[in-house]
Write a protein that holds these residues in place. Structure first.
Motif, PDB file in Angstrom:
ATOM      1  N   ALA A 222     -31.248 -77.743 -23.174  1.00  0.00           N
ATOM      2  CA  ALA A 222     -31.197 -78.986 -22.396  1.00  0.00           C
ATOM      3  C   ALA A 222     -29.916 -78.980 -21.578  1.00  0.00           C
ATOM      4  N   LEU A 223     -30.015 -79.458 -20.355  1.00  0.00           N
ATOM      5  CA  LEU A 223     -28.892 -79.485 -19.440  1.00  0.00           C
ATOM      6  C   LEU A 223     -28.706 -80.913 -18.943  1.00  0.00           C
ATOM      7  N   ILE A 224     -27.467 -81.380 -18.942  1.00  0.00           N
ATOM      8  CA  ILE A 224     -27.144 -82.695 -18.379  1.00  0.00           C
ATOM      9  C   ILE A 224     -26.303 -82.448 -17.135  1.00  0.00           C
ATOM     10  N   ASP A 225     -26.837 -82.788 -15.959  1.00  0.00           N
ATOM     11  CA  ASP A 225     -26.156 -82.589 -14.676  1.00  0.00           C
ATOM     12  C   ASP A 225     -25.458 -83.895 -14.298  1.00  0.00           C
ATOM     13  N   VAL A 226     -24.125 -83.932 -14.423  1.00  0.00           N
ATOM     14  CA  VAL A 226     -23.372 -85.165 -14.168  1.00  0.00           C
ATOM     15  C   VAL A 226     -22.739 -85.196 -12.776  1.00  0.00           C
ATOM     16  N   SER A 227     -23.223 -84.394 -11.857  1.00  0.00           N
ATOM     17  CA  SER A 227     -22.574 -84.290 -10.550  1.00  0.00           C
ATOM     18  C   SER A 227     -22.556 -85.598  -9.762  1.00  0.00           C
ATOM     19  N   LEU A 228     -23.413 -86.554 -10.081  1.00  0.00           N
ATOM     20  CA  LEU A 228     -23.363 -87.847  -9.393  1.00  0.00           C
ATOM     21  C   LEU A 228     -22.328 -88.792  -9.988  1.00  0.00           C
ATOM     22  N   LEU A 229     -21.805 -88.459 -11.146  1.00  0.00           N
ATOM     23  CA  LEU A 229     -20.764 -89.280 -11.772  1.00  0.00           C
ATOM     24  C   LEU A 229     -19.416 -88.731 -11.328  1.00  0.00           C
ATOM     25  N   ASP A 230     -19.038 -89.088 -10.085  1.00  0.00           N
ATOM     26  CA  ASP A 230     -17.862 -88.479  -9.460  1.00  0.00           C
ATOM     27  C   ASP A 230     -16.858 -89.493  -8.924  1.00  0.00           C
ATOM     28  N   GLU A 231     -16.856 -90.697  -9.473  1.00  0.00           N
ATOM     29  CA  GLU A 231     -15.933 -91.721  -8.991  1.00  0.00           C
ATOM     30  C   GLU A 231     -14.502 -91.406  -9.422  1.00  0.00           C
ATOM     31  N   ILE A 232     -13.570 -91.692  -8.533  1.00  0.00           N
ATOM     32  CA  ILE A 232     -12.149 -91.518  -8.792  1.00  0.00           C
ATOM     33  C   ILE A 232     -11.478 -92.774  -8.270  1.00  0.00           C
ATOM     34  N   GLY A 233     -10.676 -93.409  -9.102  1.00  0.00           N
ATOM     35  CA  GLY A 233     -10.079 -94.656  -8.656  1.00  0.00           C
ATOM     36  C   GLY A 233      -9.010 -95.179  -9.588  1.00  0.00           C
ATOM     37  N   PHE A 234      -8.744 -96.469  -9.460  1.00  0.00           N
ATOM     38  CA  PHE A 234      -7.728 -97.139 -10.252  1.00  0.00           C
ATOM     39  C   PHE A 234      -8.356 -98.361 -10.910  1.00  0.00           C
ATOM     40  N   ASP A 235      -8.194 -98.474 -12.207  1.00  0.00           N
ATOM     41  CA  ASP A 235      -8.669 -99.628 -12.963  1.00  0.00           C
ATOM     42  C   ASP A 235      -7.488-100.574 -13.126  1.00  0.00           C
ATOM     43  N   ALA A 236      -7.447-101.621 -12.297  1.00  0.00           N
ATOM     44  CA  ALA A 236      -6.318-102.549 -12.295  1.00  0.00           C
ATOM     45  C   ALA A 236      -6.192-103.288 -13.627  1.00  0.00           C
ATOM     46  N   GLN A 237      -7.302-103.592 -14.252  1.00  0.00           N
ATOM     47  CA  GLN A 237      -7.280-104.309 -15.520  1.00  0.00           C
ATOM     48  C   GLN A 237      -6.610-103.481 -16.624  1.00  0.00           C
ATOM     49  N   GLN A 238      -6.900-102.181 -16.670  1.00  0.00           N
ATOM     50  CA  GLN A 238      -6.312-101.301 -17.670  1.00  0.00           C
ATOM     51  C   GLN A 238      -4.992-100.674 -17.200  1.00  0.00           C
ATOM     52  N   GLY A 239      -4.753-100.709 -15.886  1.00  0.00           N
ATOM     53  CA  GLY A 239      -3.534-100.109 -15.336  1.00  0.00           C
ATOM     54  C   GLY A 239      -3.544 -98.593 -15.354  1.00  0.00           C
ATOM     55  N   VAL A 240      -4.744 -97.986 -15.202  1.00  0.00           N
ATOM     56  CA  VAL A 240      -4.861 -96.531 -15.250  1.00  0.00           C
ATOM     57  C   VAL A 240      -5.706 -96.008 -14.088  1.00  0.00           C
ATOM     58  N   TYR A 241      -5.404 -94.781 -13.702  1.00  0.00           N
ATOM     59  CA  TYR A 241      -6.237 -94.073 -12.742  1.00  0.00           C
ATOM     60  C   TYR A 241      -7.310 -93.339 -13.539  1.00  0.00           C
ATOM     61  N   TYR A 242      -8.471 -93.139 -12.941  1.00  0.00           N
ATOM     62  CA  TYR A 242      -9.550 -92.458 -13.654  1.00  0.00           C
ATOM     63  C   TYR A 242     -10.283 -91.514 -12.715  1.00  0.00           C
ATOM     64  N   ALA A 243     -10.928 -90.518 -13.319  1.00  0.00           N
ATOM     65  CA  ALA A 243     -11.740 -89.555 -12.579  1.00  0.00           C
ATOM     66  C   ALA A 243     -12.929 -89.199 -13.456  1.00  0.00           C
ATOM     67  N   GLN A 244     -14.132 -89.387 -12.934  1.00  0.00           N
ATOM     68  CA  GLN A 244     -15.322 -89.020 -13.684  1.00  0.00           C
ATOM     69  C   GLN A 244     -15.547 -87.511 -13.606  1.00  0.00           C
ATOM     70  N   SER A 245     -16.259 -86.994 -14.572  1.00  0.00           N
ATOM     71  CA  SER A 245     -16.396 -85.541 -14.734  1.00  0.00           C
ATOM     72  C   SER A 245     -17.247 -84.847 -13.681  1.00  0.00           C
ATOM     73  N   GLY A 246     -18.016 -85.566 -12.884  1.00  0.00           N
ATOM     74  CA  GLY A 246     -18.865 -84.932 -11.890  1.00  0.00           C
ATOM     75  C   GLY A 246     -18.154 -84.549 -10.608  1.00  0.00           C
ATOM     76  N   GLY A 247     -16.905 -84.987 -10.443  1.00  0.00           N
ATOM     77  CA  GLY A 247     -16.142 -84.671  -9.244  1.00  0.00           C
ATOM     78  C   GLY A 247     -15.572 -83.258  -9.281  1.00  0.00           C
ATOM     79  N   THR A 248     -14.897 -82.906  -8.213  1.00  0.00           N
ATOM     80  CA  THR A 248     -14.245 -81.599  -8.102  1.00  0.00           C
ATOM     81  C   THR A 248     -12.756 -81.794  -7.832  1.00  0.00           C
ATOM     82  N   ASN A 249     -12.002 -80.705  -7.890  1.00  0.00           N
ATOM     83  CA  ASN A 249     -10.586 -80.789  -7.526  1.00  0.00           C
ATOM     84  C   ASN A 249     -10.419 -81.370  -6.130  1.00  0.00           C
ATOM     85  N   TRP A 250     -11.266 -80.946  -5.202  1.00  0.00           N
ATOM     86  CA  TRP A 250     -11.173 -81.448  -3.828  1.00  0.00           C
ATOM     87  C   TRP A 250     -11.354 -82.962  -3.809  1.00  0.00           C
TER      88      TRP A 250
END
Length: 192
Positions: A120-148
């Motif tokens: 079984a394969l789970i393709d997470v390439s659409l889960l690629d959000e990168i941003g800032f969570d103001a409520q938690q005070g942290v930056y985040y990056a989802q696993s579907g993104g790339t270095n670019w």
């Protein structure tokens, strides 16, 4: 938006679903929202009779490295949202330890994902959000993104960067777990 056409183009071109959504010319959030609405679900489930299935069971770098395949893969889950990823994980558990692999938005030059043991394969390439969570005070990056994606979005939106890898097509899912940890702005004494 025509979902199966996009998936087929991804399988043929060897890019991520996210890059194909970008090719629509719409803003990323709009293209993704339209894709999820057109699908009518948080999770796409592809089986071997799907025309795009075979192309998605091969490593990212299809032109240069065709060694890595998942010939015994029985199902591909494509989560469209984080909720869809939770559902995919719950469904994939039944395949047993060592038989479920996750494919992100980047390349894989080794047989970490596409192997004979992959059922079984789970393709997470659409889960690629990168941003800032103001409520938690942290930056985040989802696993579907790339270095670019990471470099571009952190710099353009926040004026920040990270000493991550130097290859732009490295997927964040594997990179953040320890793969490709040396980049052009990494400190030499911390490289390995």
């Amino acid at each position: 938006m025509e979902i199966h056409g996009l998936l087929k183009r991804r399988a043929t071109a060897g890019g991520s679903i996210a890059s194909l959504l970008a090719s629509t010319g719409r803003p990323a959030a709009q293209a993704k929202s339209e894709f999820v609405a057109a699908a009518g679900t948080d999770l796409l489930v592809l089986e071997p009779n799907s025309p795009q299935f075979v192309g998605l069971t091969q490593g990212f770098n299809r032109r240069f490295n065709r060694r890595w395949l998942a010939p015994n893969c029985a199902v591909i889950f494509v989560p469209l949202t984080e909720q869809g990823a939770q559902v995919a994980l719950a469904k994939a558990v039944g395949f047993g330890p060592g038989h479920v692999q996750v494919s992100g938005g980047g390349h894989c030059y080794e047989d970490f994902v596409f192997t004979e043991q992959t059922l079984a394969l789970i393709d997470v390439s659409l889960l690629d959000e990168i941003g800032f969570d103001a409520q938690q005070g942290v930056y985040y990056a989802q696993s579907g993104g790339t270095n670019w994606d990471l470099y571009r979005r952190l710099h353009w939106h926040f004026g920040l960067t990270l000493p991550a890898g130097s290859c732009d097509s490295v997927g964040l899912g594997g990179h953040m777990c320890g793969g490709g940890n040396f980049g052009l702005i990494a400190r030499p004494d911390r490289a390995l």
